[in-house]
Design an enzyme around this catalytic site. Structure first.
Site, short mmCIF file in Angstrom:
data_model
loop_
_atom_site.label_atom_id
_atom_site.label_comp_id
_atom_site.label_asym_id
_atom_site.label_seq_id
_atom_site.Cartn_x
_atom_site.Cartn_y
_atom_site.Cartn_z
N SER A 78 36.51 99.53 17.47
CA SER A 78 35.85 99.67 16.17
C SER A 78 35.66 101.13 15.78
CB SER A 78 34.48 98.98 16.22
OG SER A 78 34.61 97.63 16.57
N ASP A 97 27.41 93.54 22.53
CA ASP A 97 28.80 93.31 22.12
C ASP A 97 29.64 92.84 23.31
OD1 ASP A 97 30.87 93.14 20.30
OD2 ASP A 97 31.45 95.24 20.49
#
Length: 778
Positions: free
Chosen positions: A464, A589
């Site tokens: 990301s 995450d």
């Protein structure tokens, strides 16, 4: 006609065309549709066994027309009961005065049991209702079944207390009530059940003390009270049950006091766990008398003193977990003499001395000593200081007298200069060094050279907030992974700081190790941020589960035991982050791409760019404002409703990862839409009686043995059944972690213990005796 591959529906007139039928046995086929009403026309029927099919709809309400019926087995189907009309078959069965076995487990039966169950035959010896959604209090009519031998009501929604009258059922041999919401005390009357051989009550809300009277159940081979709210000390009478030949599990309660010397009387018990309690005192030397022990878990308590040398008598021991206690004294090097020991966890104690380098201590994937700050020696991957020869007290005293004043002056001067420098450069300084043994920070040019100018050939991943490159440092030997932040991406710098902060002071064998950082400018004068990690040669779990066929690295499949080890490793990492860091850390995450595999296939959790610290050690929640909350499919559902960030959310992500690990399906696969999730897919498959081979990753059953790690299990007639039950058990753990409601999820400690137990029992005990594989007795 049982145990074939027949499919289709049963003829609607089967009972009319076969009026003299005595036995109807079509178990373990693929039949669908409803059970024909005409079955009741075969009035001579003694036995009906339609279990392990896909029958649906209501159970016929006219079965009471079968006066000679002795056995009704309908388990593992999709049969339904939602209201009083659907439950009418129970009232009808009251006419079957010879009925001895009623098996209805693993269907879609819901609502409360009708009071008419009390009218069933008093000859009943078996009732199995497990894995349904039946609710209400414990049915009082059960007390009428004085010949009852097996009662299984596990994994339903029963509430209230367990009744005292069970102690009056003198023939009761198996009482299986785990996975409900029973509360109150364990009835002392259960001690009257001298024929009892299985008492499995784990995962309820039971409280109070363990009844001393259980010591009178001298026929018990299995006693599982784990995952409740039991308190008080462990009665020594429990350890006098020498018949416990399967296992004793009292873990995850609030038990206190000491582990009594009487534990040594468990001479026939292969599995013993009292982990996650509040036990204290010294470990009894009598543990060495438990000579058939294969699994011993005493972790997460307050045990003190040294590790008793008598443990060296446990020659069959395969797993020993003494972690997270207050054990001290010399390092127990004598444990290296245990010939079958495969997993040893001594982490987070206060042991001192030299760690050996031979036998189990030669492989860091088989043991852990992290959190013992007085240790030295050991293999290089432990990064412990070397053990130097001790200087004599006399010389040491003389050296101190001479050098101490000088050292103090130097330190004071260094402190003064450091404070001046820190004040001057505070605003522009990068995050602090991350490990005490980290190398010198690297410059942009050094990283550029290490990655061959960040060439695409060295690109091993894109995330990301940046890209990850493979690199070789200037010494030409040190292989590293370099995460380069894309600072143009919003939130990237914040993620950089978060990851540095999260990894600055934590260390665990199942966390990716950060070596150093780089805060510099590139050749164009732009800001440059990078984190340098230890290189993981076997890549990510994502790449193994969903391989790119062009890459030879992942041509080997993950075997069953490898997957279990990975599941245990990831759970251990989360348990450390949640419960053993000075300030608890939420990963936020967790997913397969963030689980990396080292050269020994040990799993390491990485990518802490979204990690958050809890505000204090007692609060398990954190405000969700301005928090980035993870990846679609793995993100806890409460985040979508503005819920708080908590350790429960990591448990949810772990549950999804566990299901993906053993089904081979991503939660984002195209098939999961219109409200269908990976969890729903597994739950519905179980409720429909599907075989686990149709749910699990097909590569686990491939004929290609490359990468297979279960060869040592492929012995004996029950091997296939043991593996099947193992897979069922693991998937159930995944479902329990990935519950929609945070309060319904088990803790990561519980999940880790269960996976370890499943793996242990896969190798040793018969899986059909283990509650961790949720036996249903269909």
């Amino acid at each position: 006609m049982a145990y074939n591959q027949m499919s289709g529906t049963l003829p609607p007139d089967i009972g009319s065309t076969l009026p003299n039928l005595h036995f109807l046995d079509m178990a373990s086929n693929r039949f669908v549709g409803q059970i024909p009403l005409s079955v009741a026309n075969a009035t001579l029927l003694r036995q009906i066994d339609l279990s392990r099919n896909n029958f649906s709809g209501r159970i016929p309400a006219n079965l009471g027309n079968l006066p000679y019926l002795m056995q009704l087995s309908l388990g593992r189907n999709r049969l339904e009961a939602r209201d009083a009309l659907d439950w009418e078959f129970v009232s009808s069965l009251a006419n079957c005065s010879l009925l001895k076995e009623l098996r209805l487990a693993m269907n879609n039966l819901s609502g409360a049991l009708p009071a008419s169950i009390a009218n069933l035959s008093t000859q009943l010896n078996t009732i199995t209702l497990g894995r349904n959604q039946i609710s209400g209090s414990f049915p009082s009519g059960i007390k009428n079944f004085v010949n009852l031998v097996t009662l299984a009501m596990n994994e339903n929604l029963f509430t209230g207390s367990i009744p005292d009258f069970l102690g009056e059922l003198a023939d009761l041999g198996s009482l299986i009530l785990y996975g409900n919401k029973f509360s109150g005390n364990i009835p002392a009357s259960l001690g009257n059940l001298t024929a009892l051989n299985e008492l499995i009550l784990f995962d309820n809300y039971l409280e109070g003390s363990i009844p001393v009277s259980l010591g009178k159940c001298q026929g018990l081979n299995t006693l599982d009270l784990a995952g409740n709210h039991l308190s008080g000390s462990i009665p020594m009478e429990v350890f006098s049950i020498e018949s416990l030949s399967n296992y004793l599990d009292l873990s995850s309660n609030h038990l206190n006091g000491t582990l009594p010397m009487e534990v040594g009387r468990l001479r026939n018990t292969p599995f013993l766990s009292v982990s996650n309690n509040r036990l204290s005192g010294e470990l009894p030397t009598s543990l060495g008398d438990c000579q058939v022990l294969q699994y011993l878990n005493l972790s997460n308590n307050f045990f003190q003193g040294s590790v008793p040398k008598s443990l060296s008598n446990l020659k069959g021991l395969e797993k020993l977990d003494l972690s997270s206690n207050d054990l001290s004294g010399s390092f127990p090097d004598f444990l290296a003499g245990l010939p079958f020991l495969k997993l040893l966890n001594l982490s987070f104690n206060d042991l001192d001395g030299e760690v050996p380098v031979d036998k189990i201590f030669s492989n860091s994937s088989e043991f852990s000593v992290v959190g013992n700050h007085k240790l030295c020696g050991g293999i290089s991957s432990l990064h412990l200081p070397s053990c130097s020869t001790q200087t004599s007290k006399k010389n040491r005293s003389l050296i101190l007298k001479v050098t101490l004043p000088i050292v103090v002056l130097i330190l004071l001067f260094a402190l003064f200069m450091t404070c001046r420098y820190a004040r001057k450069h505070k605003k522009n300084s990068p995050p602090a060094e991350l490990t005490s043994d980290a190398p010198t920070k690297l410059s942009y040019l050094e990283l550029m050279k290490a990655t061959d100018d960040f060439s695409s050939e060295n690109l091993i991943g894109v995330g990301s907030y940046g890209s990850v490159y493979r690199g070789v440092l200037g010494d030409g030997k040190t292989l590293v992974a370099i995460k380069v932040l894309n600072l143009v991406q919003r939130g990237a710098f914040k993620a950089f700081v978060a990851e540095c902060e999260a990894l600055r002071s934590i260390r665990h064998r199942n966390l990716v190790k950060i070596l150093t950082t780089c805060s510099s400018v590139d050749l164009r004068g732009n800001e440059f941020r990078a984190i340098v990690f230890e290189f993981m040669p076997n890549g990510s779990l994502e790449s193994w589960l969903h391989p790119d066929t062009d890459k030879k690295l992942y041509s080997k499949r993950l075997g069953l035991l490898q997957r279990l080890d990975i599941a245990i490793d990831v759970a251990a990492a989360l348990n450390y982050l949640h419960d053993h860091c000075e300030t608890p850390i939420i990963h936020c995450d967790l997913k397969p791409s963030n689980v990396l595999l080292d050269g020994n296939m040990t799993a390491r959790v990485g990518d802490f760019g979204l990690a958050r610290f809890l505000s204090n050690g007692t609060n398990r929640y954190l405000s969700s404002s301005s928090v980035i909350k993870g990846s679609i499919g793995y993100m806890a559902p409460e985040y979508g409703m503005g819920g708080q960030v908590s350790t429960h959310a990591d448990v949810y992500s772990y549950g999804v990862l566990l299901l993906e690990l053993f089904t081979g399906r991503r939660p984002t696969d195209d098939m999961f839409k219109d409200g269908l999730t990976l969890q729903n897919h597994v739950e519905e498959a179980f409720s429909k009686g599907a075989q686990v081979t149709g749910i699990a990753d097909p590569s686990l059953f491939s004929d290609d043995k490359e990468g297979e790690d279960t060869s040592d299990l492929m012995v004996g007639m029950q091997a296939s059944e043991r593996i099947t039950r193992c897979l069922e058990s693991v998937l159930v753990v995944g479902l329990r972690c990935a519950k929609d409601s945070p309060r319904e999820r088990i803790t990561i400690k519980d999940a880790a213990n269960r996976i370890e137990t499943i793996k242990s029992l896969l190798r040793t005990a018969e899986m059909n005796k283990s509650p961790f594989n949720t036996p249903c007795l269909i």
